[in-house]
Design an enzyme around this catalytic site. Structure first.
Site, PDB file in Angstrom:
ATOM      1  N   THR A   1       0.825  -1.211   0.000  1.00 54.70           N
ATOM      2  CA  THR A   1       0.000   0.000   0.000  1.00 54.70           C
ATOM      3  C   THR A   1       0.860   1.262   0.000  1.00 54.70           C
ATOM      4  O   THR A   1       1.880   1.337   0.689  1.00 54.70           O
ATOM      5  CB  THR A   1      -0.923   0.007   1.225  1.00 54.70           C
TER       6      THR A   1
ATOM      7  N   GLY B   1      -4.604 -14.029   2.353  1.00 54.84           N
ATOM      8  CA  GLY B   1      -4.581 -13.292   3.612  1.00 54.84           C
ATOM      9  C   GLY B   1      -5.961 -12.984   4.139  1.00 54.84           C
ATOM     10  O   GLY B   1      -6.170 -12.892   5.356  1.00 54.84           O
TER      11      GLY B   1
ATOM     12  N   GLY C   1     -22.292   1.550  30.735  1.00 58.98           N
ATOM     13  CA  GLY C   1     -21.290   2.595  30.893  1.00 58.98           C
ATOM     14  C   GLY C   1     -19.887   2.063  31.112  1.00 58.98           C
ATOM     15  O   GLY C   1     -18.904   2.692  30.701  1.00 58.98           O
TER      16      GLY C   1
ATOM     17  N   GLU D   1      -6.400  -5.840   4.097  1.00 57.31           N
ATOM     18  CA  GLU D   1      -6.510  -6.830   3.020  1.00 57.31           C
ATOM     19  C   GLU D   1      -7.712  -6.553   2.110  1.00 57.31           C
ATOM     20  O   GLU D   1      -8.317  -7.474   1.565  1.00 57.31           O
ATOM     21  CB  GLU D   1      -6.614  -8.250   3.588  1.00 57.31           C
TER      22      GLU D   1
END
Length: 380
Positions: free
Chosen positions: A125, A243, A341, A364
């Site tokens: 990437t 992957g 909470g 992926e």
């Protein structure tokens, strides 16, 4: 866990459970809190042989294929999703070498990776490209018997850690050929011109650092190319598809963890004098979650079986990754809701699961990318 695990897979699961439920569960929280890579735990895990569970025994692997790798990813994620991330992000470069590398590259790198002597990162990437693998800008220029790499990568998990020894890098070798002009290289840590940037803190995969890789006229030998020139796109797409099975398996493990935390907390909580699980508004969503987990397990297993059998698996992988990662987000959200909470307080383990699930929906190939792949199959 499915009943059809074979003897080797059952033995793998038993050993993994001992590590994950014993060593990992009792020691990992301080690392998660500090966003710190747990180097000693990774070394211990690797020394047990689990990094190489999927790969050829001739290179010190376990020979259990994608099915075995999915068992590892799921089991780790059910305790700590970030530890599963370290494993699956190391598996991507290992898969590229095992499937497409020369015998020399396998001898040089696959053995040490299977034995856990080093771990690897994946360099695909880029800042401008996102999920567009074909849009890679990093260049590799031939110079005699070498290639000179220039460019950068982002989101390279495991890079810069004490165990990081290698990165796979996809680069443009023949720009005139477009997507067919990509090739993949192995670049060892310490190679002149190869630098790792600072890792940034993330909402998920907190113990698995992700950093930028920089290549400044980084020279590697021709023998460092994985497979043939121009085969990079095919290699990366196949590696990403495989992957996705591990990402889906990790999402399955995360979902099991979220459901267990919701069940255990809800069993002790009362509203208006009644146990919280006396209210169908919570028990029915938990029943749906349990059903979806079973469906995801079947999808992950089917995709892994197809991949190991050498049959087409891209569609099934995308469906498994889409379904399991989206499911993980929904069940993590439900688990936080059950805690009320307290679910947003750091000291409660459930608080971090939404971030972990979100990462799985992105890596992926995002959920949108998976839907695009599936839609294209419908139109074909």
């Amino acid at each position: 866990m499915l009943a059809d695990l074979n003897e080797d897979e059952r033995a793998l699961k038993q050993g993994l459970d001992a590590f994950a439920e014993g060593r990992l569960r009792s020691h990992i929280k301080p690392f998660v809190d500090r966003h710190e890579f747990p180097v000693d735990l990774v070394r211990e895990f690797a020394a047990l042989g689990y990094m190489g569970a999927a790969y050829d025994p001739g290179h010190d692997g376990g020979g259990l294929g994608v099915r075995g790798a999915a068992v590892v990813a799921e089991t780790l994620a059910a305790v700590e999703p970030g530890f599963a991330a370290i494993y699956l992000c190391n598996s991507a470069p290992m898969t590229a070498i095992a499937r497409f590398g020369s015998d020399a590259l396998k001898r040089r790198w696959l053995g040490p990776l299977c034995r856990g002597e080093i771990i690897a990162s994946f360099g695909v990437t880029e800042t401008h490209g996102g999920s567009d693998v074909a849009g890679v800008k990093t260049r590799a220029v031939a110079d005699g018997d070498d290639w000179v790499l220039s460019g950068s990568k982002v989101f390279s998990t495991n890079a810069g850690t004490e165990l990081h020894g290698l990165s796979t890098v996809v680069a443009v070798t023949d720009p005139e050929l477009g997507p067919k002009g990509l090739s993949t290289f192995l670049v060892a840590v310490g190679t002149p011109g190869f630098h790792v940037g600072k890792a940034n803190r993330k909402i998920g995969w907190r113990i698995a650092p992700s950093a930028e890789l920089f290549f400044d006229e980084c020279r590697v030998p021709n023998s460092a190319m994985i497979g043939g020139r121009g085969e990079g796109l095919k290699q990366i797409l196949t590696t990403l598809s495989l992957g996705r099975i591990l990402v889906a398996a990790a999402a399955l493990g995360l979902s099991r963890k979220a459901l267990a935390l919701a069940r255990d907390y809800g069993a002790t909580r009362r509203i208006g004098g009644q146990p919280i699980f006396a209210h169908q508004g919570l028990t029915f969503p938990l029943a749906d979650a349990m059903t979806h987990i079973h469906a995801a397990e079947l999808m992950v297993r089917n995709a892994a079986v197809l991949a190991d059998a050498g049959r087409p698996f891209r569609l099934e992988t995308s469906m498994a990754k889409l379904f399991a990662s989206e499911m993980a987000g929904e069940i993590a959200d439900l688990a936080v809701q059950v805690h009320g909470g307290y679910g947003v307080y750091d000291e409660y383990e459930v608080s971090g699961l939404l971030g972990e699930a979100k990462v799985l929906q992105i890596v992926e190939g995002t959920s949108e990318v998976q839907r695009l792949i599936i839609a294209r199959e419908l139109a074909s």
